[in-house]
Motif scaffolding. Structure first.
Motif, PDB file in Angstrom:
ATOM      1  N   GLU A   1       0.821  -1.211   0.000  1.00 52.22           N
ATOM      2  CA  GLU A   1       0.000   0.000   0.000  1.00 52.22           C
ATOM      3  C   GLU A   1       0.854   1.259   0.000  1.00 52.22           C
ATOM      4  N   GLU A   2       1.979   1.213   0.687  1.00 50.87           N
ATOM      5  CA  GLU A   2       2.788   2.424   0.833  1.00 50.87           C
ATOM      6  C   GLU A   2       3.850   2.547  -0.255  1.00 50.87           C
TER       7      GLU A   2
ATOM      8  N   GLN B   1       2.485   7.101   1.666  1.00 53.24           N
ATOM      9  CA  GLN B   1       1.162   7.233   2.272  1.00 53.24           C
ATOM     10  C   GLN B   1       0.451   8.507   1.830  1.00 53.24           C
TER      11      GLN B   1
END
Length: 290
Positions: free
Chosen positions: A95-96, A100
């Motif tokens: 996800e990162e 973020q």
């Protein structure tokens, strides 16, 4: 049923993984990366979380982080010498991987919602399936920079499409959805803690602070299914986990999962899973062991 963590190799100069899989992908496993899987050659049994389904060529699925899964191909995809003849295309990313701040951008609200849904696995269909398949196949002949921007175009599709179905039951959802504020979060948290008991509608409406009509409409829009279906799938999903325990009989599992009688449990289980609880247990015993 045991599962193991399997990680694909990622080049040090690349931010995500694009992988052409031509080896046996029939190992039950999980990994922290999100994963987009396109089956180019293969058919058989696909197991994602608590769902057991048949799959065919062109199967296209997106999986959330750490969601256990396996695609077990039919015998015809194994030559006499044991060589595997199936083929798939895989994209994996954390996800990162873009930072973020990218995920948190206001414009990425739709993407964040889709990623939260992927905790239960997403199976694509329609034009969305065609578009993503075309991009994934084209990425095979691209250099890394082109692949990155192609992945962003897939993200755009993720953020806007409704052409997918959730694979697993609600019991497999991750805490990303629970972190969202609002009355529906409180209702789902209540269900997750109390689904083994009888759920009274008046208690749910009191938690949501909504009228009957408003609640049912809002819940269906948010979770893509009616409230009663959500609760039922939550219970069946939990039952699927218990069926992996050979020390529990079917009756024990039915009551432990929130059903008041065995016949009701068997009927609802078959309507959702397409087989009886006993047949599901046999699938776990024989289809996953190889």
């Amino acid at each position: 049923m045991e599962t193991t963590e399997i990680r694909l190799f990622k080049e040090s100069d690349q931010s995500f993984i694009y992988h052409v899989e031509d080896k046996n992908f029939g190992v039950y496993h999980y990994h922290p990366e999100y994963e987009l899987i396109l089956v180019d050659k293969g058919s058989g049994v696909r197991i994602v979380g608590d769902d057991i389904s048949e799959f065919q060529e062109a199967d296209l699925v997106f999986l959330g982080s750490s969601l256990s899964h396996v695609w077990r191909c039919d015998p015809e995809y194994y030559a006499d010498d044991g060589t595997f003849t199936g083929k798939g295309y895989v994209i994996q990313f954390l996800e990162e991987f873009m930072g973020q701040r990218f995920i948190d951008l206001l414009e990425n609200r739709g993407l964040r919602t889709f990623l939260s849904h992927s905790a239960r696995g997403c199976e694509f269909f329609g034009k969305t399936k065609e578009r993503i398949t075309e991009i994934m196949l084209a990425m095979n002949s691209m250099h890394p920079t082109q692949r990155l921007y192609s992945l962003l175009s897939i993200f755009e599709i993720f953020a806007t499409t409704e052409e997918y179905r959730l694979i697993c039951s609600p019991v497999f959802q991750e805490n990303t959805e629970m972190s969202e504020s609002g009355p529906l979060r409180d209702v789902v948290e209540y269900l997750l803690k109390n689904f083994k008991k009888e759920i009274m509608l008046r208690d749910v409406l009191e938690i949501a602070n909504m009228s009957n009509t408003q609640f049912f409409l809002t819940f269906k829009k948010r979770y893509r299914m009616p409230f009663k279906s959500y609760l039922l799938k939550l219970r069946i999903g939990y039952a699927c986990r218990l069926l992996d325990n050979p020390n529990l009989n079917i009756s024990q599992i039915a009551y432990e999962s929130g059903f008041q009688n065995l016949s009701n449990f068997n009927r609802h289980f078959k309507s959702i899973k397409g087989c009886t609880p006993s047949a599901y247990r046999k699938s776990l015993e024989f289809k996953l062991i190889a």
